[in-house]
Scaffold this motif. Structure first.
Motif, PDB file in Angstrom:
ATOM      1  N   LEU A  46       0.918  -1.139   0.012  1.00 46.76           N
ATOM      2  CA  LEU A  46      -0.037   0.001  -0.037  1.00 46.76           C
ATOM      3  C   LEU A  46       0.882   1.232   0.098  1.00 46.76           C
ATOM      4  O   LEU A  46       1.990   1.208   0.468  1.00 46.76           O
ATOM      5  CB  LEU A  46      -0.997   0.099   1.203  1.00 46.76           C
ATOM      6  N   ALA A  47       0.183   2.493  -0.536  1.00 52.72           N
ATOM      7  CA  ALA A  47       0.907   3.615  -0.193  1.00 52.72           C
ATOM      8  C   ALA A  47       0.780   4.146   1.006  1.00 52.72           C
ATOM      9  O   ALA A  47      -0.675   4.227   1.695  1.00 52.72           O
ATOM     10  CB  ALA A  47       0.402   4.576  -1.408  1.00 52.72           C
ATOM     11  N   LEU A  48       1.595   4.478   1.576  1.00 49.95           N
ATOM     12  CA  LEU A  48       1.601   4.791   3.179  1.00 49.95           C
ATOM     13  C   LEU A  48       1.884   6.591   3.273  1.00 49.95           C
ATOM     14  O   LEU A  48       2.503   6.973   2.652  1.00 49.95           O
ATOM     15  CB  LEU A  48       2.926   4.075   3.852  1.00 49.95           C
ATOM     16  N   ILE A  49       0.582   6.912   3.987  1.00 51.19           N
ATOM     17  CA  ILE A  49       0.743   8.494   4.361  1.00 51.19           C
ATOM     18  C   ILE A  49       0.981   8.216   5.865  1.00 51.19           C
ATOM     19  O   ILE A  49       0.018   7.929   6.603  1.00 51.19           O
ATOM     20  CB  ILE A  49      -0.373   9.123   3.802  1.00 51.19           C
ATOM     21  N   HIS A  50       2.126   8.913   6.323  1.00 50.50           N
ATOM     22  CA  HIS A  50       2.638   8.538   7.654  1.00 50.50           C
ATOM     23  C   HIS A  50       2.837   9.985   8.286  1.00 50.50           C
ATOM     24  O   HIS A  50       3.923  10.701   7.907  1.00 50.50           O
ATOM     25  CB  HIS A  50       3.688   7.714   7.688  1.00 50.50           C
ATOM     26  N   PHE A  51       2.029  10.227   9.326  1.00 48.10           N
ATOM     27  CA  PHE A  51       2.378  11.541  10.042  1.00 48.10           C
ATOM     28  C   PHE A  51       2.884  11.332  11.311  1.00 48.10           C
ATOM     29  O   PHE A  51       2.693  10.156  12.057  1.00 48.10           O
ATOM     30  CB  PHE A  51       0.917  12.268  10.576  1.00 48.10           C
ATOM     31  N   ASP A  52       4.091  11.860  11.497  1.00 51.11           N
ATOM     32  CA  ASP A  52       4.739  11.368  12.731  1.00 51.11           C
ATOM     33  C   ASP A  52       6.128  12.487  12.943  1.00 51.11           C
ATOM     34  O   ASP A  52       6.293  13.165  12.002  1.00 51.11           O
ATOM     35  CB  ASP A  52       5.651  10.155  12.635  1.00 51.11           C
ATOM     36  N   ALA A  53       6.653  12.441  14.114  1.00 49.31           N
ATOM     37  CA  ALA A  53       7.814  13.299  14.393  1.00 49.31           C
ATOM     38  C   ALA A  53       9.069  12.452  14.122  1.00 49.31           C
ATOM     39  O   ALA A  53       9.987  12.961  14.188  1.00 49.31           O
ATOM     40  CB  ALA A  53       7.777  13.736  15.820  1.00 49.31           C
ATOM     41  N   HIS A  54       8.820  10.992  14.088  1.00 54.18           N
ATOM     42  CA  HIS A  54      10.003  10.283  13.788  1.00 54.18           C
ATOM     43  C   HIS A  54       9.856   9.306  12.648  1.00 54.18           C
ATOM     44  O   HIS A  54       8.563   8.932  12.432  1.00 54.18           O
ATOM     45  CB  HIS A  54      10.159   9.243  14.978  1.00 54.18           C
ATOM     46  N   THR A  55      10.545   8.940  11.888  1.00 57.59           N
ATOM     47  CA  THR A  55      10.530   8.130  10.764  1.00 57.59           C
ATOM     48  C   THR A  55      10.098   6.753  10.978  1.00 57.59           C
ATOM     49  O   THR A  55       9.664   5.903  10.441  1.00 57.59           O
ATOM     50  CB  THR A  55      11.759   8.114   9.823  1.00 57.59           C
ATOM     51  N   ASP A  56      10.679   6.224  12.127  1.00 60.38           N
ATOM     52  CA  ASP A  56      10.317   4.904  12.746  1.00 60.38           C
ATOM     53  C   ASP A  56      10.950   3.838  11.458  1.00 60.38           C
ATOM     54  O   ASP A  56      10.368   2.727  11.355  1.00 60.38           O
ATOM     55  CB  ASP A  56       8.723   4.577  12.759  1.00 60.38           C
ATOM     56  N   THR A  57      12.080   4.180  11.162  1.00 58.92           N
ATOM     57  CA  THR A  57      12.772   3.206  10.144  1.00 58.92           C
ATOM     58  C   THR A  57      14.071   2.975  10.318  1.00 58.92           C
ATOM     59  O   THR A  57      14.846   2.560   9.834  1.00 58.92           O
ATOM     60  CB  THR A  57      12.926   4.178   8.687  1.00 58.92           C
ATOM     61  N   TYR A  58      14.179   3.041  11.730  1.00 57.54           N
ATOM     62  CA  TYR A  58      15.575   2.694  12.406  1.00 57.54           C
ATOM     63  C   TYR A  58      15.740   1.140  12.500  1.00 57.54           C
ATOM     64  O   TYR A  58      14.862   0.485  12.582  1.00 57.54           O
ATOM     65  CB  TYR A  58      15.561   3.274  13.849  1.00 57.54           C
ATOM     66  N   ASP A  59      16.828   0.530  12.206  1.00 54.39           N
ATOM     67  CA  ASP A  59      17.246  -0.614  11.832  1.00 54.39           C
ATOM     68  C   ASP A  59      17.749  -1.257  13.307  1.00 54.39           C
ATOM     69  O   ASP A  59      18.120  -2.627  13.060  1.00 54.39           O
ATOM     70  CB  ASP A  59      18.022  -1.171  10.709  1.00 54.39           C
ATOM     71  N   GLY A  60      18.004  -0.538  14.267  1.00 53.79           N
ATOM     72  CA  GLY A  60      18.611  -1.054  15.533  1.00 53.79           C
ATOM     73  C   GLY A  60      17.248  -1.482  16.384  1.00 53.79           C
ATOM     74  O   GLY A  60      16.254  -1.906  16.078  1.00 53.79           O
ATOM     75  N   GLY A  61      17.556  -1.443  17.789  1.00 55.73           N
ATOM     76  CA  GLY A  61      16.471  -1.543  18.489  1.00 55.73           C
ATOM     77  C   GLY A  61      16.025  -3.172  18.585  1.00 55.73           C
ATOM     78  O   GLY A  61      16.958  -4.128  18.012  1.00 55.73           O
TER      79      GLY A  61
END
Length: 321
Positions: free
Chosen positions: A156-171
């Motif tokens: 799906l096409a994502l429309i994402h509202f956020d202060a953070h990208t949430d694409t970090y690969d750590g954690g």
């Protein structure tokens, strides 16, 4: 005590008894906008199913988003009296049938049961032809939902509202800051036609999979120009909208786990969401509302208002604006 979605829909989550606690946080006090409670998906007449996910074990900041569904539903009582919501020209209930499935049940302290139960439940809703609106919970809950959506509809096409990208690969394996990294790796979203809005924390610019309109640029552009960029990016594809409440400036949403200054105003966010009317919206969520850090329910009210506006945007596709 209201039944949980696991109990309401045994076909959706076959292992509900083994993989769910007593509904400590899953109990439902009221439905969103006082809409009917969904008791059987096979007989549901709803266009959109609302459900809550009281989970915050993946948060890296302040916990408490497990109470988000409760807060949003409670705050929605302030929106019911209006009937035909300004500035729309129709009443939502005249166009869109809405039902609330309650809160997801899972074993608290065992995040994998959240993943398994939520993905199965979301898949049952999508397979039944329903659009979905989920209330988090922390942002990690979006990942199992996207898996269910993508299995039915493709990326799906994502429309994402956020202060953070949430694409970090750590954690860790369960982390609200890594969900979109996993979504990209798993092919759940169409990165060439997805966009992130309101970002104002560090991320790797080189190789970043999404187009970004950060908060500073968005606030300078304004809603109309931002919507032009969104439409160009999404280009008529099936859409999933994910709204982390910390996309809003803490002046408008202090009740969240990781507040970041210099965010979007509520007025700006609502104008953008209204501008999504007519898009092929398949699913939506509002996440990271943490009522314990709120004042006068303003964050819960913001979450409820954003969710209602998303529903109007869906309804506008069935009704002339």
């Amino acid at each position: 005590m209201y039944p949980t979605p696991a109990a309401q829909n045994p076909m959706a989550i076959a292992s509900a008894t083994a993989n769910a606690d007593m509904p400590l946080y899953s109990a439902l006090g009221m439905t969103f906008m006082q809409c009917p409670l969904m008791t059987d998906i096979h007989h549901s007449q709803a266009d959109v199913i609302v459900a809550g996910v009281p989970f915050d074990m993946a948060t890296s900041g302040r916990p408490g988003a497990r109470f988000g569904p409760q807060g949003v539903r409670q705050a929605s009582a302030n929106l019911i009296w209006e009937g035909k919501r300004w500035p729309w020209t129709f009443a939502l209930g005249d166009v869109l049938k809405l039902e609330d499935a309650g809160n997801l049940a899972f074993r608290h302290g065992e995040p994998q049961t959240l993943v398994d139960n939520l993905e199965a439940f979301a898949a049952a809703l999508v397979q039944a032809g329903k659009k979905t609106l989920f209330f988090g919970g922390d942002h990690f809950v979006t990942l199992p939902i996207l898996r269910a959506q993508a299995r039915q509809h493709g990326p799906l096409a994502l429309i994402h509202f956020d202060a953070h990208t949430d694409t970090y690969d750590g954690g860790s394996q369960y982390d609200h800051g890594t969900l979109f990294h996993h979504a990209v790796v798993e092919g759940l979203v169409d990165t060439e036609h997805s966009i992130q809005l309101g970002i104002r924390t560090a991320y790797e610019l080189d190789g970043h999979p999404f187009e970004v309109i950060d908060a500073a640029e968005l606030n300078d552009l304004g809603p109309a120009a931002t919507l032009t960029r969104i439409r160009q990016r999404v280009a008529g594809r099936p859409v999933y909208i994910s709204f982390d409440i910390d996309a809003l400036d803490p002046a408008f949403a202090p009740g969240t786990g990781t507040p970041v200054s210099a965010g979007l105003s509520m007025d700006c966010a609502l104008k953008i969401i209204r501008g999504l009317a007519g898009m092929d919206i398949r699913g939506m969520d509002v996440v990271e509302v943490a009522p314990a850090y709120d004042h006068a329910e303003i964050t819960s009210l913001a979450g409820a208002t954003l969710a209602l506006e998303m529903l109007y945007a869906v309804a506008a596709g069935k009704h002339p604006v």
